[in-house]
Each structure stands twice: as structure tokens, then as C-alpha cells.
Design a protein around this motif. Sequence first.
Motif, PDB file in Angstrom:
ATOM      1  N   ARG A  58       0.791  -1.248  -0.025  1.00  8.23           N
ATOM      2  CA  ARG A  58       0.024  -0.075  -0.008  1.00  8.23           C
ATOM      3  C   ARG A  58       0.757   1.049   0.183  1.00  8.23           C
ATOM      4  N   MET A  59       0.212   2.371  -0.564  1.00  4.38           N
ATOM      5  CA  MET A  59       1.058   3.553  -0.324  1.00  4.38           C
ATOM      6  C   MET A  59       0.968   4.124   1.049  1.00  4.38           C
ATOM      7  N   VAL A  60       1.874   4.749   1.369  1.00  2.00           N
ATOM      8  CA  VAL A  60       2.005   5.522   2.726  1.00  2.00           C
ATOM      9  C   VAL A  60       2.659   6.800   2.533  1.00  2.00           C
ATOM     10  N   ALA A  61       2.627   7.846   3.601  1.00  2.00           N
ATOM     11  CA  ALA A  61       3.357   8.836   3.876  1.00  2.00           C
ATOM     12  C   ALA A  61       4.243   8.613   4.848  1.00  2.00           C
ATOM     13  N   VAL A  62       5.539   8.892   4.387  1.00  2.00           N
ATOM     14  CA  VAL A  62       6.547   8.813   5.383  1.00  2.00           C
ATOM     15  C   VAL A  62       7.366  10.322   5.866  1.00  2.00           C
ATOM     16  N   LYS A  63       7.107  10.705   7.369  1.00  2.78           N
ATOM     17  CA  LYS A  63       7.522  11.956   7.807  1.00  2.78           C
ATOM     18  C   LYS A  63       8.867  11.821   8.213  1.00  2.78           C
ATOM     19  N   PHE A  64       9.778  12.401   7.751  1.00  6.85           N
ATOM     20  CA  PHE A  64      11.229  12.354   8.759  1.00  6.85           C
ATOM     21  C   PHE A  64      11.334  13.752   9.311  1.00  6.85           C
ATOM     22  N   VAL A  65      11.600  13.471  10.666  1.00  4.87           N
ATOM     23  CA  VAL A  65      11.769  14.711  11.498  1.00  4.87           C
ATOM     24  C   VAL A  65      13.078  14.940  11.780  1.00  4.87           C
ATOM     25  N   ARG A  66      13.507  16.237  11.460  1.00  2.00           N
ATOM     26  CA  ARG A  66      14.826  16.795  11.376  1.00  2.00           C
ATOM     27  C   ARG A  66      15.407  16.931  12.765  1.00  2.00           C
ATOM     28  N   VAL A  67      16.611  16.451  12.836  1.00  2.00           N
ATOM     29  CA  VAL A  67      17.298  16.113  14.317  1.00  2.00           C
ATOM     30  C   VAL A  67      18.242  17.383  14.235  1.00  2.00           C
ATOM     31  N   PRO A  68      18.020  18.005  15.490  1.00  2.00           N
ATOM     32  CA  PRO A  68      18.810  19.409  15.720  1.00  2.00           C
ATOM     33  C   PRO A  68      20.374  19.165  15.543  1.00  2.00           C
ATOM     34  N   ASP A  69      20.982  20.038  14.732  1.00  2.00           N
ATOM     35  CA  ASP A  69      22.612  19.954  14.504  1.00  2.00           C
ATOM     36  C   ASP A  69      22.826  18.592  13.420  1.00  2.00           C
ATOM     37  N   GLY A  70      21.893  17.742  13.322  1.00  2.00           N
ATOM     38  CA  GLY A  70      22.057  16.665  12.295  1.00  2.00           C
ATOM     39  C   GLY A  70      22.780  15.658  13.200  1.00  2.00           C
ATOM     40  N   ASP A  71      22.604  15.713  14.565  1.00  2.00           N
ATOM     41  CA  ASP A  71      23.340  14.685  15.413  1.00  2.00           C
ATOM     42  C   ASP A  71      22.295  13.826  15.897  1.00  2.00           C
ATOM     43  N   PRO A  72      22.272  12.576  16.017  1.00  2.00           N
ATOM     44  CA  PRO A  72      21.340  11.579  16.841  1.00  2.00           C
ATOM     45  C   PRO A  72      21.452  11.851  18.041  1.00  2.00           C
ATOM     46  N   ASP A  73      20.379  12.100  18.774  1.00  2.00           N
ATOM     47  CA  ASP A  73      20.072  12.272  20.154  1.00  2.00           C
ATOM     48  C   ASP A  73      19.255  11.246  20.927  1.00  2.00           C
ATOM     49  N   PRO A  74      19.763  10.463  21.612  1.00  2.00           N
ATOM     50  CA  PRO A  74      19.062   9.302  22.324  1.00  2.00           C
ATOM     51  C   PRO A  74      17.678   9.809  23.153  1.00  2.00           C
ATOM     52  N   ASP A  75      17.975  11.020  23.804  1.00  2.00           N
ATOM     53  CA  ASP A  75      16.925  11.522  24.446  1.00  2.00           C
ATOM     54  C   ASP A  75      15.585  12.107  23.719  1.00  2.00           C
ATOM     55  N   LEU A  76      16.109  12.761  22.410  1.00  2.00           N
ATOM     56  CA  LEU A  76      15.054  13.111  21.594  1.00  2.00           C
ATOM     57  C   LEU A  76      14.357  12.080  20.729  1.00  2.00           C
ATOM     58  N   ILE A  77      15.003  11.024  20.534  1.00  2.00           N
ATOM     59  CA  ILE A  77      14.447   9.777  19.853  1.00  2.00           C
ATOM     60  C   ILE A  77      13.493   9.220  20.988  1.00  2.00           C
ATOM     61  N   ARG A  78      13.884   9.291  22.225  1.00  3.12           N
ATOM     62  CA  ARG A  78      12.907   8.690  23.398  1.00  3.12           C
ATOM     63  C   ARG A  78      11.701   9.595  23.454  1.00  3.12           C
ATOM     64  N   ARG A  79      11.761  10.707  23.390  1.00  2.00           N
ATOM     65  CA  ARG A  79      10.566  11.672  23.222  1.00  2.00           C
ATOM     66  C   ARG A  79       9.835  11.651  22.056  1.00  2.00           C
ATOM     67  N   PHE A  80      10.605  11.261  20.912  1.00  2.00           N
ATOM     68  CA  PHE A  80       9.701  11.180  19.749  1.00  2.00           C
ATOM     69  C   PHE A  80       8.724   9.927  19.558  1.00  2.00           C
TER      70      PHE A  80
END
Length: 553
Positions: A42-64
Motif C-alpha cells: 500500500r501507499m503511505v506517507a513517511v515523515k522524517f523529523v529533522r534532528v537538531p544539528d544533524g546529530d542523533p540524540d537518544p533523549d530526542l528519539i525517546r521523546r519522539f
Amino acid sequence: MLDDPPASPVDGFDDRYQLEELPLGRGGMGEVHEGYDRRLGRMVAVKFVRVPDGDPDPDLIRRFKRESRITARLRHPGVPAVYDSGVHEGQPYLVMERVEGISIADLIAESGRLPLGWAAAIGAQTCAVLAAAHAASLVHRDLKPDNLVLEPAGTVKVLDFGLATGEGVPELSRITQSGQALGTPAYMAPEQIQDGQSSARTDLYALGCTLFEMLTGQRPFAGATSYALMIKQVSDPPTPVRQIRPEIPTELANTVAQLLEKSPTDRPTDANIAYSSLLRFATELPPMPGVLAPPEQPSPLRMYAAAVNRIPGPVGTTPASPPVTQPPHHPSEQPPPPTPSPATPPAPSAPPAPTVATPSHPAPERSGTEHSEITDVRNRASALVRESRYSQAGALLGNAVAQARRSGTPLDPELVNLWWDWANVLFEGGDYHSAAPAFESLASVLSEHGSANMDLVFRCRRQHATCLALAGETQRALDLLRRLLADEQRILGAGDERPLELRRQIGMLLLRLGAPETRQVLRELLDDLVRLRGADHPSVRRVRALLERAPTG
């Protein structure tokens, strides 16, 4: 029949999704791609959320993940379904239902002002979605014509709930610290601009801006820069819509004007009221060739809606689930909280489980088996929370608390920590209506047993009041905070950090209510802070800023 995959897909991810190279749209927080779910065809829409400063952040990912799960609980025909979420190469993403139709922004750009009936019908449908969202303590924060899609059947989908926030939660959470404005200036309410707080009535202001644009073909305010535009949102009255389009009925014009009031307390109390005001004008809806399906074409969706509309019962209300006053007896999903009131104080983050003092009345020694069982429950709940599975963790902990109480388990530090974990998991999961009695009952039991840890009792009482405010019981929350303040000042002293901060929270709540005593409360707090900390202390500047916005009457 299965959807066909994109004609020219880029490489996919997760061995499941393949994406179109060009995004469907971009925004301050990320971009949306059309995708194809290989697994389900099926067709879907995929939204990518921009990470501040481009660096992965474990706390941000947990909140997301947490916010994604809260948002996924919002089930309404006017909201695209959330299918999946995850992280790809350090970038969080949401997989959602692919919506077909035209955005209201594009419709206005093509047609100019919309027919009166269609503007009211789109607004009423949007109110129905907001009523469901606000009943789940979710605030959209960025409602605007770009995020409303008119489908061929004439139904409206409200997009971009992926980063909605809990009612009253401060906007500057880690997940949104990307250097971008939180919201779109042309549709941001004054309180959203001034103090970064959003509520149900903030969404209603954005709806007013959107209705204004649908009815007149122009925005309520314009400015050369975002800053100039935001200044006008805060300070300037909007032009009456009848001055631009005289045929607009007076009652409809009054509804738009009320939605655009500067003070949240002057707007409709909830989306249900706005819905009722708009629905009466959703008549004489002309065909829109190229936008809607031809009138003679059968619409299964409208057929379904017409049948549902014949079911007896009030129209325009959202049923609320009763509060959970006891720990649940069976693991199950908690019901959504009732419609919140917009006038709420900011919700503090749930603190970690404290070290609990042993109650002053000695308790029987816990057996090794009981100790092991509680440890196991807490470990299992922690694992669920790490996966952002708050409902399951809350049910697990709630059952353990209920079982311990039924079996006469002594109220020792282990049970208290278990109880505290349960209340905080409900709070973190956004289930404020269930978290409130959990905090309340723990504070009550601790007081009854003569607990020496008054700090924990106070923290439970504060969290209880915060939950009530977030769930819409604003006046009751204010009463509890005032009683708590009296007890904290008596035991801790008026100059302690905790009662001073509590006074600021009370002042913020009064400010949002537009209460006449707001200025006096904040002035007295400001004088005390200057005396205790000096005129240049950050807390003094924060209270002074609040005082500048307090009503003078």
C-alpha cells in the motif's frame, strides 16, 4: 486491489519502505515523502523529523517515540492513521496513511475566497477533529490551511499531528529545539508567541485565522518579516470579515471574531462550541469540479456518515471516560482523558523515582519472594518505557500496586517506589486523567501512615494538581495548589525554592484564566524574589515578564 509502488523510487529502508525521491512537502521540522509499504502493498506517507544539528540524540528519539505513541492513540476519520514509527540513520520517522485530495491552502490559492457553506463545513469538520484531539489532551500547535486536506468525498483530513504536544506542556521540548519557530507566525496565537505555551484554545485561534482566510481570501495579518507578523498577532485587532465580504452572516462573522480574540479566555471554551456555531452555516455546498467527486457518483464514505448521523444522541460532543480512581485490576489500555480546559499551567517533567524514607510506623519485613516480584515488575515496566510503551507499563505497575494493597503488603519504601513509578508512567504517557488519582492516593496513604518524607508528599500533591489542570479541571487544580502552598510555606519556610516556584505556577495559571487578582499575586512574588535573590536573578526576570502581561483592571 493493492496499490502500485512508486514509478521511480529511491532506495528504501527497514527492508519495508521504498520512497519517492522528491518529497511531497517540506517544513521547519522535516519533510514528507510518498512511500510504498512492501510488506502490505500500500501507499503511505513517511515523515522524517529533522534532528537538531544533524546529530542523533537518544533523549530526542525517546521523546519522539513517546509522542508518536500518544498521537497514534488519536483515532478519528479526520486524522490520518499512524501505521509505524522508528529511526533510520539517526533520523526519527512516522509512517502514516497517504491522504488524497487538495490542501485548503492550494484551494484558496486557486479559487480565492471559498463559498460560505464550504468554509463553514470545513471549519466544522476541523472542530470535530480538534474535539477528539483535545479530549486526548493533544494540542495540534500548527493548524493552518496547509495542514487541512479536502478529499474527493468532501471530507477533511487534519494533517501533521505527528508532533502534537500534551495540553499545557512547554513548547521548547528537546524534540522541537531545531532553531525553527514552533508554529507558523500567520496562524500563531498571542500566548503561543509570548510565552511558548499552547492549549486547546490556541488551536481555536489558528482555526479562526484559517476561517478568516477561507472566507476572505486573505490572512488576518500580514508583515514583511515573521517578527513583524507576530507583533501584529499579539497587538493588532483583525479586520472584521464583513468589512471585506459583506454577505457573510453576522453570526458567522461573530464566531470568527470570537475565535480570534487575543485572550484565550475570551475564545470559545472548547471545539464543541465552535463546531455548533459553524455547523448551522454548512449549507448550500456547491459542486467543485476538479476538487470533489461528481455529485452523481456514489460515495461510500458519505453513505456511512449519513447512517451514523441518524443514531440518537447529542451532536457535537465528545464522550469523556470517567477517571480511574483505583489502580486497574487488569492490564488494559487506559481510556483517553476528558476534554481539557485550555487554561493550564505548564506541566513539569515527571521526576525520577526518589529514595523513599521508611514510614515512621515500622512495617513487617518483606519476604525475599515479595522483594523479587516487585523488582521484576519494576524492571519489566522500565523495559516497556524504554520502548515508549507507556500504556502497557502503566497497566503492569497499576496491577502490581492493586495486588499489593489487596494482600495487605506493608507500605514500605519498595511499595512506595512502585506506586510512584506507576503514577509517573501514566503522567509521562499523557494519561493525566488516570495519573491524577494515582498521585493523590499515594500522597493520602503516605500522610495516613505518618511518612517522614514530606518532600515526596508535596511532590505527589503538586503532580496531582498539575494532572487535574492538564485534564481540564482548572479551578480544582488552582484550589489544590493554593492549599499546597500554605502547607509548604508552613513546613519549608516562605523563602524556600519550592513554595516560591509554586507561587509562580499559581500566578501563571491565574494569568491564563485572566483572573483579576493576577497582578497582585505576581507583584507580591516579584517583591519577595527581588528581596531574596536580587533584581538581576533569572527568576525575577521571568516573573517581571509575566507581570507585564497581567490584566490591569
